[in-house]
Design a protein around this motif. Structure first.
Motif, PDB file in Angstrom:
ATOM      1  N   GLY A 123       7.861  40.366  25.845  1.00 55.47           N
ATOM      2  CA  GLY A 123       8.403  41.710  25.983  1.00 55.47           C
ATOM      3  C   GLY A 123       9.729  41.794  26.710  1.00 55.47           C
ATOM      4  O   GLY A 123      10.263  42.885  26.887  1.00 55.47           O
ATOM      5  N   ALA A 124      10.293  40.647  27.136  1.00 56.53           N
ATOM      6  CA  ALA A 124      11.543  40.661  27.903  1.00 56.53           C
ATOM      7  C   ALA A 124      12.681  41.266  27.088  1.00 56.53           C
ATOM      8  O   ALA A 124      12.913  40.898  25.942  1.00 56.53           O
ATOM      9  CB  ALA A 124      11.912  39.250  28.352  1.00 56.53           C
ATOM     10  N   LEU A 125      13.376  42.213  27.699  1.00 55.13           N
ATOM     11  CA  LEU A 125      14.546  42.850  27.092  1.00 55.13           C
ATOM     12  C   LEU A 125      15.835  42.384  27.748  1.00 55.13           C
ATOM     13  O   LEU A 125      16.881  42.343  27.109  1.00 55.13           O
ATOM     14  CB  LEU A 125      14.457  44.377  27.234  1.00 55.13           C
ATOM     15  CG  LEU A 125      13.270  45.061  26.578  1.00 55.13           C
ATOM     16  CD1 LEU A 125      13.224  46.532  26.983  1.00 55.13           C
ATOM     17  CD2 LEU A 125      13.369  44.912  25.074  1.00 55.13           C
ATOM     18  N   GLY A 126      15.758  42.074  29.029  1.00 56.07           N
ATOM     19  CA  GLY A 126      16.933  41.629  29.762  1.00 56.07           C
ATOM     20  C   GLY A 126      16.537  41.078  31.108  1.00 56.07           C
ATOM     21  O   GLY A 126      15.507  41.465  31.678  1.00 56.07           O
ATOM     22  N   LYS A 162      20.805  45.745  23.116  1.00 54.72           N
ATOM     23  CA  LYS A 162      22.124  46.364  23.229  1.00 54.72           C
ATOM     24  C   LYS A 162      22.062  47.676  24.008  1.00 54.72           C
ATOM     25  O   LYS A 162      23.053  48.144  24.535  1.00 54.72           O
ATOM     26  CB  LYS A 162      22.716  46.588  21.845  1.00 54.72           C
ATOM     27  CG  LYS A 162      22.993  45.301  21.091  1.00 54.72           C
ATOM     28  CD  LYS A 162      23.782  45.570  19.833  1.00 54.72           C
ATOM     29  CE  LYS A 162      23.943  44.346  18.961  1.00 54.72           C
ATOM     30  NZ  LYS A 162      24.409  43.159  19.577  1.00 54.72           N
ATOM     31  N   ALA A 163      20.884  48.266  24.104  1.00 49.90           N
ATOM     32  CA  ALA A 163      20.702  49.542  24.796  1.00 49.90           C
ATOM     33  C   ALA A 163      20.621  49.370  26.317  1.00 49.90           C
ATOM     34  O   ALA A 163      20.614  50.353  27.044  1.00 49.90           O
ATOM     35  CB  ALA A 163      19.446  50.228  24.293  1.00 49.90           C
ATOM     36  N   LEU A 164      20.562  48.131  26.803  1.00 49.81           N
ATOM     37  CA  LEU A 164      20.397  47.876  28.233  1.00 49.81           C
ATOM     38  C   LEU A 164      21.637  47.158  28.758  1.00 49.81           C
ATOM     39  O   LEU A 164      21.838  45.979  28.478  1.00 49.81           O
ATOM     40  CB  LEU A 164      19.142  47.027  28.478  1.00 49.81           C
ATOM     41  CG  LEU A 164      18.824  46.679  29.923  1.00 49.81           C
ATOM     42  CD1 LEU A 164      18.528  47.932  30.736  1.00 49.81           C
ATOM     43  CD2 LEU A 164      17.636  45.732  29.981  1.00 49.81           C
ATOM     44  N   LEU A 178      23.154  45.330  31.473  1.00 46.66           N
ATOM     45  CA  LEU A 178      22.620  44.625  32.641  1.00 46.66           C
ATOM     46  C   LEU A 178      23.521  44.733  33.860  1.00 46.66           C
ATOM     47  O   LEU A 178      23.049  44.649  34.993  1.00 46.66           O
ATOM     48  CB  LEU A 178      22.331  43.168  32.289  1.00 46.66           C
ATOM     49  CG  LEU A 178      21.147  43.002  31.338  1.00 46.66           C
ATOM     50  CD1 LEU A 178      21.076  41.578  30.797  1.00 46.66           C
ATOM     51  CD2 LEU A 178      19.846  43.367  32.023  1.00 46.66           C
ATOM     52  N   GLN A 179      24.819  44.936  33.676  1.00 46.44           N
ATOM     53  CA  GLN A 179      25.715  45.116  34.822  1.00 46.44           C
ATOM     54  C   GLN A 179      25.426  46.446  35.526  1.00 46.44           C
ATOM     55  O   GLN A 179      25.383  46.518  36.750  1.00 46.44           O
ATOM     56  CB  GLN A 179      27.177  45.032  34.382  1.00 46.44           C
ATOM     57  CG  GLN A 179      27.571  43.685  33.798  1.00 46.44           C
ATOM     58  CD  GLN A 179      27.292  42.514  34.727  1.00 46.44           C
ATOM     59  OE1 GLN A 179      27.526  42.587  35.933  1.00 46.44           O
ATOM     60  NE2 GLN A 179      26.777  41.429  34.183  1.00 46.44           N
ATOM     61  N   ILE A 180      25.212  47.492  34.740  1.00 43.72           N
ATOM     62  CA  ILE A 180      24.865  48.795  35.311  1.00 43.72           C
ATOM     63  C   ILE A 180      23.479  48.722  35.954  1.00 43.72           C
ATOM     64  O   ILE A 180      23.264  49.251  37.051  1.00 43.72           O
ATOM     65  CB  ILE A 180      24.925  49.902  34.237  1.00 43.72           C
ATOM     66  CG1 ILE A 180      26.380  50.125  33.809  1.00 43.72           C
ATOM     67  CG2 ILE A 180      24.300  51.202  34.749  1.00 43.72           C
ATOM     68  CD1 ILE A 180      26.556  51.057  32.637  1.00 43.72           C
ATOM     69  N   ALA A 181      22.545  48.053  35.287  1.00 40.02           N
ATOM     70  CA  ALA A 181      21.192  47.898  35.838  1.00 40.02           C
ATOM     71  C   ALA A 181      21.236  47.128  37.158  1.00 40.02           C
ATOM     72  O   ALA A 181      20.538  47.491  38.113  1.00 40.02           O
ATOM     73  CB  ALA A 181      20.288  47.190  34.834  1.00 40.02           C
ATOM     74  N   ALA A 182      22.049  46.081  37.237  1.00 42.21           N
ATOM     75  CA  ALA A 182      22.169  45.292  38.469  1.00 42.21           C
ATOM     76  C   ALA A 182      22.661  46.167  39.617  1.00 42.21           C
ATOM     77  O   ALA A 182      22.083  46.165  40.712  1.00 42.21           O
ATOM     78  CB  ALA A 182      23.108  44.109  38.251  1.00 42.21           C
ATOM     79  N   ALA A 183      23.713  46.932  39.361  1.00 42.29           N
ATOM     80  CA  ALA A 183      24.274  47.790  40.405  1.00 42.29           C
ATOM     81  C   ALA A 183      23.279  48.875  40.819  1.00 42.29           C
ATOM     82  O   ALA A 183      23.086  49.124  42.014  1.00 42.29           O
ATOM     83  CB  ALA A 183      25.577  48.416  39.918  1.00 42.29           C
ATOM     84  N   GLY A 184      22.640  49.508  39.856  1.00 43.58           N
ATOM     85  CA  GLY A 184      21.688  50.577  40.163  1.00 43.58           C
ATOM     86  C   GLY A 184      20.470  50.080  40.911  1.00 43.58           C
ATOM     87  O   GLY A 184      20.005  50.722  41.871  1.00 43.58           O
TER      88      GLY A 184
END
Length: 123
Positions: A16-19, A38-40, A42-48
């Motif tokens: 189930g891994a997406l990123g 493509k919907a995730l 990861l740079q924004i997710a890392a910062a958030g």
């Protein structure tokens, strides 16, 4: 191939891994990221998620708890987001981040695998 690259590849083999990312929560920057969605971003997710880790650590300190964070789970409608701060002497200030598809992931197994990946990771 670096240890971080190997850890990211191992994280992406979890059902189930997406990123996946290894993140420095002092700077909010990903040291490495790998994803299949493509919907995730990861740079924004890392910062958030850096803000999430910092907030929880601040709260633990303010409460005077002598505790460490094992992992943080964020449950969305269609995804799980797992955050696991690294505890090794040389990896303090980093966390593993894994986004999972809820419909395909086994949360207990994913948490177990992240712990194992953390134990093998040398930064």
């Amino acid at each position: 191939m670096s240890n971080i690259d190997l850890a990211l590849k191992d994280m992406m083999t979890i059902d189930g891994a997406l990123g996946a990312a290894v993140v420095d929560y002092n700077s909010g920057m990903a040291l490495g990221a790998l994803g299949s969605s493509k919907a995730l971003d990861l740079q924004i997710a890392a910062a958030g998620n850096t803000e999430v880790v910092r907030a929880k650590m601040r709260t633990i300190e303010q409460l005077g708890l002598n505790e460490g964070i094992e992992d943080i789970l964020i449950t969305l409608t269609n995804q799980y987001h797992l955050i696991r701060p690294l505890t090794g002497r040389k990896s303090k200030g980093l966390f593993l981040y894994l986004a999972l598809d809820r419909g395909r992931a086994n949360l207990a197994l994913a948490r177990h695998r992240l712990k194992s990946i953390e134990e093998d990771l040398e930064v």
